[in-house]
Design a protein around this motif. Structure first.
Motif, PDB file in Angstrom:
ATOM      1  N   ASP A   1       6.683  -1.196 -12.091  1.00 32.98           N
ATOM      2  CA  ASP A   1       6.837  -1.883 -13.375  1.00 32.98           C
ATOM      3  C   ASP A   1       7.868  -2.995 -13.288  1.00 32.98           C
ATOM      4  O   ASP A   1       7.655  -4.102 -13.778  1.00 32.98           O
TER       5      ASP A   1
ATOM      6  N   LYS B   1       2.073   1.874  -3.525  1.00 31.65           N
ATOM      7  CA  LYS B   1       0.991   2.415  -4.359  1.00 31.65           C
ATOM      8  C   LYS B   1       0.740   3.888  -4.060  1.00 31.65           C
ATOM      9  O   LYS B   1       0.476   4.686  -4.965  1.00 31.65           O
TER      10      LYS B   1
ATOM     11  N   PHE C   1      -1.599 -13.135 -11.524  1.00 27.47           N
ATOM     12  CA  PHE C   1      -1.248 -11.780 -11.962  1.00 27.47           C
ATOM     13  C   PHE C   1      -0.116 -11.786 -12.999  1.00 27.47           C
ATOM     14  O   PHE C   1       0.360 -10.724 -13.405  1.00 27.47           O
TER      15      PHE C   1
ATOM     16  N   SER D   1      -0.878   5.170  -7.694  1.00 25.62           N
ATOM     17  CA  SER D   1      -1.409   4.170  -8.617  1.00 25.62           C
ATOM     18  C   SER D   1      -2.064   3.039  -7.828  1.00 25.62           C
ATOM     19  O   SER D   1      -1.664   2.760  -6.692  1.00 25.62           O
ATOM     20  N   PRO D   2      -3.065   2.376  -8.414  1.00 26.37           N
ATOM     21  CA  PRO D   2      -3.655   1.220  -7.742  1.00 26.37           C
ATOM     22  C   PRO D   2      -2.814  -0.047  -7.861  1.00 26.37           C
ATOM     23  O   PRO D   2      -3.190  -1.096  -7.319  1.00 26.37           O
ATOM     24  N   VAL D   3      -1.694   0.028  -8.586  1.00 33.65           N
ATOM     25  CA  VAL D   3      -0.824  -1.135  -8.765  1.00 33.65           C
ATOM     26  C   VAL D   3       0.607  -0.778  -8.380  1.00 33.65           C
ATOM     27  O   VAL D   3       0.935   0.388  -8.143  1.00 33.65           O
ATOM     28  N   GLY D   4       1.482  -1.792  -8.339  1.00 37.23           N
ATOM     29  CA  GLY D   4       2.862  -1.608  -7.914  1.00 37.23           C
ATOM     30  C   GLY D   4       3.786  -1.163  -9.028  1.00 37.23           C
ATOM     31  O   GLY D   4       3.367  -0.586 -10.039  1.00 37.23           O
TER      32      GLY D   4
ATOM     33  N   LYS E   1       3.674  -4.849 -10.039  1.00 34.33           N
ATOM     34  CA  LYS E   1       2.325  -4.715 -10.574  1.00 34.33           C
ATOM     35  C   LYS E   1       1.937  -5.981 -11.342  1.00 34.33           C
ATOM     36  O   LYS E   1       2.816  -6.772 -11.740  1.00 34.33           O
ATOM     37  N   PRO E   2       0.654  -6.232 -11.569  1.00 32.95           N
ATOM     38  CA  PRO E   2       0.246  -7.345 -12.423  1.00 32.95           C
ATOM     39  C   PRO E   2       0.902  -7.225 -13.798  1.00 32.95           C
ATOM     40  O   PRO E   2       0.891  -6.153 -14.420  1.00 32.95           O
TER      41      PRO E   2
ATOM     42  N   ASN F   1       0.821  -1.205   0.000  1.00 35.44           N
ATOM     43  CA  ASN F   1       0.000   0.000   0.000  1.00 35.44           C
ATOM     44  C   ASN F   1       0.861   1.263   0.000  1.00 35.44           C
ATOM     45  O   ASN F   1       0.529   2.256  -0.665  1.00 35.44           O
TER      46      ASN F   1
END
Length: 350
Positions: A240, A230, A286, A235-238, A261-262, A227
């Motif tokens: 790159d 993020k 993911f 961003s809602p994701v981690g 991130k996914p 968290n």
């Protein structure tokens, strides 16, 4: 000459040995600096190497050529060189034919100071096979204390080059030792957007920022690493791309479960000597790309030296101690207090 020899578990002795002489296709190098690697510390603790003992340790070496054997034409007395692992095996295995000498099936056991030939924890070092050893001349304006860092720095360089990292990516570097610091430096030079360092020692934060990290997260104190990343990225994701540089399973688990991130990539630079305790089914949905990276090639050593010579990179504060051979155990291999310690160099002439 004086040499540091491993005989067994926590049995490291300083001995007087004859100075080596160069035979055909060989060199003798007067050592200026030899780096103490985590591998050397591990060998000392367990008393085992991939070869019969006793053996002179030391696979990170720089010095000056003092004797050239018959058949050697690319080097002369007075050349300053670094001495690395094999440049390619005599058998020219499939990996070496592709130029991937870092994954040569014969190379690691033939690395001086690791797999049989004596290494550079000594006043003089014999290069037993010039044709198949990574020997690179040091540019005139490069300090040998920077050149000898080639082993740890190029581990990071290789991992960054092997990754999918591109300009503008957000990245996390887990591990704040020499490999992590070097990775941060290369990612900064390479145009990363936000660089987040993940470590366990808040005292290192100023140095991490100096190297190019934009943010620092203490993995032991932060209750929700994912968290926090993020929030930093907005961003809602981690991230790159995430680089594992600590070499332990806790770090790798954080990289996979908390940081990437996914569809992103985790690059494993650290050598993890623990059983893997992750559950692939819990993160494979993911589709993270998990890429392992191992050491480096001669091309990457030359890139490192060229970048140093051009002033494009620097590693201030990386060398924290320069010790003599006589201090090798107390202040190096068996050092009790490692707080603030990064890279230790041996100067056998002290």
């Amino acid at each position: 000459m004086k040499a540091g020899v491993l005989y067994g578990k926590q049995d490291f002795r300083i001995e007087e040995r004859p100075r080596p002489s160069a035979g055909p296709n060989q060199l003798v190098v007067k050592i200026e600096y030899a780096g103490i690697c985590g591998t050397d510390v591990e060998f000392y603790k367990i008393g085992m190497v991939p070869a019969p003992l006793p053996m002179v340790l030391g696979h990170e070496n720089v010095g000056t050529v003092v004797e050239v054997g018959e058949g050697v034409t690319d080097f002369k007395v007075g050349d300053r060189i670094l001495c690395g692992p094999p440049s390619a095996c005599e058998q020219m295995c499939p990996s070496c034919r592709r130029g991937e000498t870092n994954v040569c099936i014969y190379g690691f056991p033939k690395t001086a100071g690791i797999g049989g030939p004596d290494g550079g924890f000594a006043e003089y070092f014999l290069v037993r096979d010039v044709a198949h050893t990574m020997l690179v001349k040091i540019p005139d304006n490069v300090d040998p204390k920077d050149a000898v860092l080639f082993d740890v720095i190029c581990v990071s360089l290789h991992g960054v080059r092997k990754s999918r990292f591109k300009v503008g990516d957000n990245v996390v570097v887990s591990g704040t030792g020499p490999i992590g610091l070097a990775a941060i430096q290369f990612l900064k030079v390479g145009g990363a957007n936000k660089i987040i360092a993940l470590g366990t020692n808040s005292e290192k934060e100023p140095l991490l920022k100096k190297y190019g990290a934009d943010y620092f997260i203490n993995a032991r104190e932060c209750k929700d690493i994912g968290n926090e990343i993020k929030k930093i990225l907005g961003s809602p994701v981690g991230a790159d791309v995430v680089f594992e540089c600590a070499g332990n399973m806790e770090s790798l688990s954080n990289c996979i479960y908390q940081c990437v991130k996914p569809g992103g990539q985790v690059v494993v630079l650290g050598t993890i000597q623990e059983p893997m305790n992750i559950v692939p089914g819990s993160f494979s949905i993911f589709e993270p790309d998990i890429q392992f990276s191992f050491v480096y090639t001669e091309e990457e050593v030359r890139i490192y030296l060229d970048m140093l010579a051009a002033g494009k990179i620097s590693f201030p504060g990386m060398v924290t101690d320069i010790i003599s051979l006589d201090e090798c155990v107390e202040k190096g291999l068996d050092r009790k207090d490692r707080r603030g310690q990064l890279k230790i160099l041996i100067n056998p002439n002290l």
